[in-house]
Design a protein around this motif. Structure first.
Motif, mmCIF file in Angstrom:
data_model
loop_
_atom_site.group_PDB
_atom_site.id
_atom_site.type_symbol
_atom_site.label_atom_id
_atom_site.label_comp_id
_atom_site.label_asym_id
_atom_site.label_seq_id
_atom_site.Cartn_x
_atom_site.Cartn_y
_atom_site.Cartn_z
ATOM 1 N N SER A 108 10.582 -8.946 -14.379
ATOM 2 C CA SER A 108 9.467 -9.475 -13.896
ATOM 3 C C SER A 108 9.508 -10.173 -12.379
ATOM 4 O O SER A 108 8.808 -10.297 -11.520
ATOM 5 N N LEU A 109 10.835 -10.580 -12.149
ATOM 6 C CA LEU A 109 11.297 -11.145 -10.663
ATOM 7 C C LEU A 109 11.338 -10.015 -9.608
ATOM 8 O O LEU A 109 11.013 -10.257 -8.576
ATOM 9 N N ILE A 110 11.971 -8.695 -10.177
ATOM 10 C CA ILE A 110 12.261 -8.001 -9.512
ATOM 11 C C ILE A 110 10.527 -7.242 -9.027
ATOM 12 O O ILE A 110 10.329 -7.048 -7.699
ATOM 13 N N GLU A 111 9.716 -7.086 -9.994
ATOM 14 C CA GLU A 111 8.235 -6.744 -9.726
ATOM 15 C C GLU A 111 7.769 -7.865 -8.441
ATOM 16 O O GLU A 111 6.953 -7.240 -7.743
ATOM 17 N N ASN A 112 7.802 -8.937 -8.685
ATOM 18 C CA ASN A 112 7.160 -10.011 -7.863
ATOM 19 C C ASN A 112 7.797 -9.868 -6.383
ATOM 20 O O ASN A 112 6.964 -9.609 -5.278
ATOM 21 N N LEU A 113 9.274 -9.361 -6.276
ATOM 22 C CA LEU A 113 9.545 -9.094 -4.985
ATOM 23 C C LEU A 113 9.442 -7.933 -4.501
ATOM 24 O O LEU A 113 8.873 -7.842 -3.111
ATOM 25 N N ASN A 114 9.035 -7.005 -5.206
ATOM 26 C CA ASN A 114 8.667 -5.555 -4.834
ATOM 27 C C ASN A 114 7.137 -5.590 -4.310
ATOM 28 O O ASN A 114 6.593 -5.323 -2.997
ATOM 29 N N LEU A 115 6.325 -6.569 -4.943
ATOM 30 C CA LEU A 115 4.888 -6.942 -4.346
ATOM 31 C C LEU A 115 4.977 -7.593 -3.214
ATOM 32 O O LEU A 115 4.257 -7.362 -2.210
ATOM 33 N N GLN A 116 5.943 -8.519 -2.929
ATOM 34 C CA GLN A 116 5.875 -9.423 -1.845
ATOM 35 C C GLN A 116 6.577 -8.367 -0.736
ATOM 36 O O GLN A 116 6.021 -8.493 0.771
ATOM 37 N N MET A 117 7.614 -7.833 -0.849
ATOM 38 C CA MET A 117 8.377 -7.074 0.263
ATOM 39 C C MET A 117 8.132 -5.763 0.319
ATOM 40 O O MET A 117 8.571 -5.172 1.598
ATOM 41 N N VAL A 118 7.658 -4.835 -0.248
ATOM 42 C CA VAL A 118 7.500 -3.687 -0.195
ATOM 43 C C VAL A 118 6.007 -3.159 -0.094
ATOM 44 O O VAL A 118 5.537 -2.353 0.629
ATOM 45 N N PHE A 119 4.960 -3.692 -1.164
ATOM 46 C CA PHE A 119 3.669 -3.343 -1.107
ATOM 47 C C PHE A 119 2.795 -3.809 0.041
ATOM 48 O O PHE A 119 1.765 -3.558 0.451
ATOM 49 N N LEU A 120 3.257 -5.117 0.452
ATOM 50 C CA LEU A 120 2.512 -5.802 1.271
ATOM 51 C C LEU A 120 2.405 -5.175 2.841
ATOM 52 O O LEU A 120 3.681 -4.807 3.353
ATOM 53 N N ARG A 121 1.441 -4.930 3.370
ATOM 54 C CA ARG A 121 1.522 -4.164 4.720
ATOM 55 C C ARG A 121 0.727 -5.011 5.692
ATOM 56 O O ARG A 121 -0.089 -5.896 5.457
ATOM 57 N N ARG A 205 17.033 14.253 -12.560
ATOM 58 C CA ARG A 205 15.551 14.517 -12.608
ATOM 59 C C ARG A 205 14.434 13.745 -11.667
ATOM 60 O O ARG A 205 13.677 14.157 -11.174
ATOM 61 N N GLU A 206 15.046 12.461 -11.439
ATOM 62 C CA GLU A 206 14.419 11.667 -10.329
ATOM 63 C C GLU A 206 14.218 12.131 -8.959
ATOM 64 O O GLU A 206 13.263 11.945 -8.273
ATOM 65 N N GLY A 207 15.592 12.523 -8.557
ATOM 66 C CA GLY A 207 15.696 12.908 -7.318
ATOM 67 C C GLY A 207 16.045 11.923 -6.352
ATOM 68 O O GLY A 207 15.992 10.748 -6.728
ATOM 69 N N PRO A 208 15.953 11.802 -5.053
ATOM 70 C CA PRO A 208 16.115 10.463 -4.311
ATOM 71 C C PRO A 208 14.960 9.632 -4.374
ATOM 72 O O PRO A 208 13.896 10.182 -4.282
ATOM 73 N N GLN A 209 15.256 8.358 -4.171
ATOM 74 C CA GLN A 209 14.390 7.465 -4.387
ATOM 75 C C GLN A 209 13.570 7.288 -3.260
ATOM 76 O O GLN A 209 13.711 7.423 -2.165
ATOM 77 N N ARG A 210 12.143 7.207 -3.479
ATOM 78 C CA ARG A 210 11.145 7.014 -2.309
ATOM 79 C C ARG A 210 10.264 5.933 -2.073
ATOM 80 O O ARG A 210 9.493 5.718 -1.466
ATOM 81 N N PHE A 211 10.679 4.942 -2.812
ATOM 82 C CA PHE A 211 10.127 3.786 -2.959
ATOM 83 C C PHE A 211 10.417 2.597 -1.969
ATOM 84 O O PHE A 211 9.588 1.820 -0.975
ATOM 85 N N TYR A 212 11.941 2.332 -1.760
ATOM 86 C CA TYR A 212 12.298 1.342 -0.922
ATOM 87 C C TYR A 212 12.470 2.117 0.427
ATOM 88 O O TYR A 212 13.333 3.203 0.480
ATOM 89 N N GLN A 213 12.168 1.474 1.566
ATOM 90 C CA GLN A 213 12.442 1.950 2.682
ATOM 91 C C GLN A 213 13.533 1.364 3.698
ATOM 92 O O GLN A 213 13.867 1.960 4.717
ATOM 93 N N GLN A 214 14.273 0.566 2.929
ATOM 94 C CA GLN A 214 15.577 0.011 3.608
ATOM 95 C C GLN A 214 16.270 -0.359 2.458
ATOM 96 O O GLN A 214 16.036 -0.458 1.160
ATOM 97 N N ASP A 215 17.770 -0.330 2.773
ATOM 98 C CA ASP A 215 19.015 -0.655 1.754
ATOM 99 C C ASP A 215 18.938 -2.106 1.242
ATOM 100 O O ASP A 215 19.232 -2.164 0.039
ATOM 101 N N PHE A 216 18.227 -2.932 2.086
ATOM 102 C CA PHE A 216 18.327 -4.535 1.706
ATOM 103 C C PHE A 216 17.169 -5.070 2.322
ATOM 104 O O PHE A 216 16.762 -5.052 3.532
#
Length: 222
Positions: A108-121, A205-216
């Protein structure tokens, strides 16, 4: 054939990994319905009927319809692969259940960070205070795991279990926000996960991840 409603490297990765551990042939094959988070496709088709929150994962198999990764993992382990669980009466059952559900505390903490750092544009901006606090809480959960790993290669002394599968998603995603160099036992634990053939088949099966645009993703400046 089992059908998995899936987002690449999301919580549904847990279910995919479990299916590979049990053996895809056991289920008569695998069909993957893949989605991208935030697209209209998630509200079309069968997913809204299967998942009350219209979220992945969900499965369909031989009349069974289920959503929620933890529930799916527990059910399939109990019914199809008890060797990966700890049944009633097993001395490790309490610890097994605690780790299964602790995985969601961390996720749930990772999800919150995903929302803040990846989804917000732009022009939206993440809140530095919220991100800082959430990263601190994620680091605390990782530290708690580090302190409890002991000398066992897996979470339970009795060996590899579905609790480790639940953690697999977390330890893939957490390093985008917290440097695992702080946690040498977790680094070694993650490496053991990645060495498992079933894990490797899942990643293939997954292949290269496409969600995160940077390593950190560092905490944004105020």
């Amino acid at each position: 054939m089992i059908r998995l409603h899936h987002v690449q490297y999301g919580r549904s990765f847990r279910v995919l990994w479990l299916l590979e551990e049990i053996g895809i042939d056991h289920f008569g094959g695998l069909e993957i319905s893949e989605y991208q988070i935030g697209t209209p496709a998630m509200r079309e088709g069968d997913l809204p009927r299967l998942s009350p929150g219209v979220r992945i994962p969900a499965i369909e198999w031989d009349g069974l319809e289920m959503a929620e990764s933890g529930a799916i993992i527990e059910y399939l382990v109990e019914s199809e692969a008890p060797e990966l669980g700890r049944g009633v009466g097993n001395p490790e059952r309490a610890a097994y259940l605690q780790w299964i559900h602790f995985a969601e505390t961390m996720a749930s903490l990772i999800e919150n960070l995903n929302l803040q750092m990846v989804f917000l544009r732009p022009p939206a901006k993440p809140s530095p205070i919220v991100v800082k606090l959430t990263v601190a809480r994620l680091r605390q959960t990782l530290g708690g795991m580090e302190a409890r790993m002991g000398d066992s290669p897996w979470l339970l002394e009795g060996g590899f279990s579905a609790a480790d599968i639940m953690m697999g998603f977390n330890l893939f995603a957490a390093p985008y926000y917290v440097d695992l160099a702080e946690f040498p036992k977790l680094q070694a634990y993650k490496a053991r996960m990645e060495a498992r053939p079933a894990f490797q088949r899942s990643v293939e099966r997954e292949g290269p991840q496409r969600f995160y645009q940077q390593d950190f993703y560092p905490v944004p400046e105020s």
